[in-house]
Design a protein around this motif. Structure first.
Motif, PDB file in Angstrom:
ATOM      1  N   LEU A   1      15.464 -34.436 -38.083  1.00  0.00           N
ATOM      2  CA  LEU A   1      16.150 -35.674 -38.458  1.00  0.00           C
ATOM      3  C   LEU A   1      16.175 -35.846 -39.975  1.00  0.00           C
ATOM      4  CD1 LEU A   1      14.808 -38.079 -35.684  1.00  0.00           C
ATOM      5  CD2 LEU A   1      16.865 -36.656 -35.663  1.00  0.00           C
ATOM      6  N   GLU A   2      16.408 -34.731 -40.672  1.00  0.00           N
ATOM      7  CA  GLU A   2      16.416 -34.725 -42.133  1.00  0.00           C
ATOM      8  C   GLU A   2      17.796 -34.999 -42.727  1.00  0.00           C
ATOM      9  OE1 GLU A   2      17.650 -30.561 -41.038  1.00  0.00           O
ATOM     10  OE2 GLU A   2      16.350 -32.078 -40.166  1.00  0.00           O
ATOM     11  N   VAL A   3      18.794 -35.164 -41.893  1.00  0.00           N
ATOM     12  CA  VAL A   3      20.158 -35.399 -42.365  1.00  0.00           C
ATOM     13  C   VAL A   3      20.573 -36.826 -42.001  1.00  0.00           C
ATOM     14  CG1 VAL A   3      22.569 -34.679 -42.212  1.00  0.00           C
ATOM     15  CG2 VAL A   3      20.748 -32.961 -42.079  1.00  0.00           C
ATOM     16  N   LEU A   4      21.027 -37.566 -43.005  1.00  0.00           N
ATOM     17  CA  LEU A   4      21.571 -38.905 -42.787  1.00  0.00           C
ATOM     18  C   LEU A   4      23.075 -38.744 -42.626  1.00  0.00           C
ATOM     19  CD1 LEU A   4      20.998 -41.992 -42.789  1.00  0.00           C
ATOM     20  CD2 LEU A   4      21.575 -41.951 -45.217  1.00  0.00           C
ATOM     21  N   GLY A   5      23.584 -39.024 -41.435  1.00  0.00           N
ATOM     22  CA  GLY A   5      25.014 -38.900 -41.166  1.00  0.00           C
ATOM     23  C   GLY A   5      25.682 -40.259 -41.242  1.00  0.00           C
ATOM     24  N   ILE A   6      26.473 -40.479 -42.285  1.00  0.00           N
ATOM     25  CA  ILE A   6      27.183 -41.751 -42.436  1.00  0.00           C
ATOM     26  C   ILE A   6      28.451 -41.689 -41.591  1.00  0.00           C
ATOM     27  CG2 ILE A   6      28.323 -43.338 -44.024  1.00  0.00           C
ATOM     28  CD1 ILE A   6      25.302 -43.194 -44.480  1.00  0.00           C
ATOM     29  N   VAL A   7      28.521 -42.523 -40.587  1.00  0.00           N
ATOM     30  CA  VAL A   7      29.663 -42.554 -39.678  1.00  0.00           C
ATOM     31  C   VAL A   7      30.811 -43.352 -40.286  1.00  0.00           C
ATOM     32  CG1 VAL A   7      30.443 -43.260 -37.388  1.00  0.00           C
ATOM     33  CG2 VAL A   7      28.152 -42.306 -37.685  1.00  0.00           C
ATOM     34  N   ASN A   8      30.466 -44.503 -40.904  1.00  0.00           N
ATOM     35  CA  ASN A   8      31.498 -45.336 -41.526  1.00  0.00           C
ATOM     36  C   ASN A   8      30.833 -46.252 -42.556  1.00  0.00           C
ATOM     37  OD1 ASN A   8      34.018 -46.364 -42.069  1.00  0.00           O
ATOM     38  ND2 ASN A   8      34.340 -47.292 -40.077  1.00  0.00           N
ATOM     39  N   ALA A   9      31.646 -46.726 -43.489  1.00  0.00           N
ATOM     40  CA  ALA A   9      31.185 -47.658 -44.522  1.00  0.00           C
ATOM     41  C   ALA A   9      32.380 -48.518 -44.912  1.00  0.00           C
ATOM     42  CB  ALA A   9      30.655 -46.899 -45.729  1.00  0.00           C
ATOM     43  N   TYR A  10      32.134 -49.829 -45.043  1.00  0.00           N
ATOM     44  CA  TYR A  10      33.223 -50.731 -45.408  1.00  0.00           C
ATOM     45  C   TYR A  10      32.657 -52.037 -45.933  1.00  0.00           C
ATOM     46  CZ  TYR A  10      32.230 -52.342 -40.650  1.00  0.00           C
ATOM     47  OH  TYR A  10      31.607 -52.788 -39.508  1.00  0.00           O
TER      48      TYR A  10
ATOM     49  N   MET B   1      12.166 -38.048 -43.401  1.00  0.00           N
ATOM     50  CA  MET B   1      12.320 -37.500 -44.746  1.00  0.00           C
ATOM     51  C   MET B   1      13.719 -36.893 -44.854  1.00  0.00           C
ATOM     52  SD  MET B   1       9.319 -37.928 -46.250  1.00  0.00           S
ATOM     53  CE  MET B   1       9.129 -36.699 -47.494  1.00  0.00           C
ATOM     54  N   ILE B   2      14.609 -37.593 -45.524  1.00  0.00           N
ATOM     55  CA  ILE B   2      16.012 -37.188 -45.617  1.00  0.00           C
ATOM     56  C   ILE B   2      16.207 -36.270 -46.828  1.00  0.00           C
ATOM     57  CG2 ILE B   2      18.392 -38.010 -45.811  1.00  0.00           C
ATOM     58  CD1 ILE B   2      16.920 -38.928 -43.235  1.00  0.00           C
ATOM     59  N   SER B   3      16.869 -35.139 -46.612  1.00  0.00           N
ATOM     60  CA  SER B   3      17.146 -34.204 -47.709  1.00  0.00           C
ATOM     61  C   SER B   3      18.646 -33.975 -47.917  1.00  0.00           C
ATOM     62  CB  SER B   3      16.457 -32.863 -47.449  1.00  0.00           C
ATOM     63  OG  SER B   3      16.936 -32.288 -46.246  1.00  0.00           O
ATOM     64  N   GLU B   4      19.443 -34.510 -47.006  1.00  0.00           N
ATOM     65  CA  GLU B   4      20.894 -34.305 -47.088  1.00  0.00           C
ATOM     66  C   GLU B   4      21.597 -35.531 -46.533  1.00  0.00           C
ATOM     67  OE1 GLU B   4      24.262 -31.347 -45.049  1.00  0.00           O
ATOM     68  OE2 GLU B   4      22.137 -30.948 -44.753  1.00  0.00           O
ATOM     69  N   ILE B   5      22.727 -35.864 -47.146  1.00  0.00           N
ATOM     70  CA  ILE B   5      23.585 -36.923 -46.603  1.00  0.00           C
ATOM     71  C   ILE B   5      24.917 -36.278 -46.244  1.00  0.00           C
ATOM     72  CG2 ILE B   5      24.418 -37.657 -48.875  1.00  0.00           C
ATOM     73  CD1 ILE B   5      24.466 -40.552 -47.753  1.00  0.00           C
ATOM     74  N   LEU B   6      25.393 -36.568 -45.069  1.00  0.00           N
ATOM     75  CA  LEU B   6      26.655 -36.042 -44.556  1.00  0.00           C
ATOM     76  C   LEU B   6      27.571 -37.242 -44.367  1.00  0.00           C
ATOM     77  CD1 LEU B   6      27.665 -33.236 -43.679  1.00  0.00           C
ATOM     78  CD2 LEU B   6      26.936 -33.799 -41.367  1.00  0.00           C
TER      79      LEU B   6
ATOM     80  N   ILE C   1      27.134 -47.580 -41.284  1.00  0.00           N
ATOM     81  CA  ILE C   1      26.842 -47.188 -39.908  1.00  0.00           C
ATOM     82  C   ILE C   1      26.445 -45.720 -39.975  1.00  0.00           C
ATOM     83  CG2 ILE C   1      27.750 -46.940 -37.563  1.00  0.00           C
ATOM     84  CD1 ILE C   1      29.868 -49.104 -38.395  1.00  0.00           C
ATOM     85  N   TRP C   2      25.252 -45.400 -39.457  1.00  0.00           N
ATOM     86  CA  TRP C   2      24.770 -44.036 -39.601  1.00  0.00           C
ATOM     87  C   TRP C   2      23.979 -43.586 -38.390  1.00  0.00           C
ATOM     88  CZ3 TRP C   2      22.090 -48.131 -41.660  1.00  0.00           C
ATOM     89  CH2 TRP C   2      20.724 -48.184 -41.412  1.00  0.00           C
ATOM     90  N   LEU C   3      23.664 -42.283 -38.417  1.00  0.00           N
ATOM     91  CA  LEU C   3      22.812 -41.662 -37.424  1.00  0.00           C
ATOM     92  C   LEU C   3      21.954 -40.627 -38.145  1.00  0.00           C
ATOM     93  CD1 LEU C   3      24.338 -38.703 -36.982  1.00  0.00           C
ATOM     94  CD2 LEU C   3      25.861 -40.132 -35.635  1.00  0.00           C
ATOM     95  N   PHE C   4      20.940 -40.138 -37.454  1.00  0.00           N
ATOM     96  CA  PHE C   4      20.092 -39.091 -38.001  1.00  0.00           C
ATOM     97  C   PHE C   4      20.425 -37.792 -37.290  1.00  0.00           C
ATOM     98  CE2 PHE C   4      17.573 -43.020 -38.535  1.00  0.00           C
ATOM     99  CZ  PHE C   4      17.413 -42.992 -39.911  1.00  0.00           C
ATOM    100  N   GLU C   5      20.505 -36.698 -38.058  1.00  0.00           N
ATOM    101  CA  GLU C   5      20.831 -35.387 -37.518  1.00  0.00           C
ATOM    102  C   GLU C   5      19.822 -34.365 -38.021  1.00  0.00           C
ATOM    103  OE1 GLU C   5      25.007 -34.205 -37.839  1.00  0.00           O
ATOM    104  OE2 GLU C   5      25.417 -36.152 -38.707  1.00  0.00           O
ATOM    105  N   GLY C   6      19.930 -33.146 -37.512  1.00  0.00           N
ATOM    106  CA  GLY C   6      19.084 -32.050 -37.965  1.00  0.00           C
ATOM    107  C   GLY C   6      17.885 -31.855 -37.063  1.00  0.00           C
TER     108      GLY C   6
END
Length: 107
Positions: A88-97, A17-22, A80-85
């Protein structure tokens, strides 16, 4: 400018359940001509309700990858992403192209 930017975000990805995107700033180095935070959020919304296999593990960090079609005419973008928090409520976007064709985790 190196600090990731945080936005509220509601989605369920891989059962989390994602509540934040980083959004990391890495994309600005080579892709700032066409990529921005708003587009990344739109692309990330396409991940909602889906399950994605683990792509790789580096130093104990699990990374996921998906190619997303977006726009008219459709263009293919890689996230490209990872889960944080703690939960695991934070979607961490590492890169996008932008990509030329879909190859991984089609959405």
């Amino acid at each position: 400018m190196n600090e990731p930017k945080s936005y509220p975000f509601n989605a369920v990805i891989n059962g989390n359940m994602i509540s934040e995107i980083l959004i990391g700033r890495h994309y600005l180095e080579k892709h700032s001509g066409y990529m921005n935070d708003e587009l990344i959020i739109e692309l990330a919304n396409c991940l909602d309700g889906r399950m994605f296999p683990l792509d790789s593990v580096t130093n104990g960090i699990e990374y996921f990858v998906a190619d997303v079609e977006h726009g008219i005419p459709p263009k293919v973008y890689r996230l490209i992403w990872l889960f944080e928090g703690n939960t695991l409520e934070v979607l961490g976007i590492v890169n996008a192209y932008r990509r030329k064709k879909i190859t991984k985790g089609e959405v």
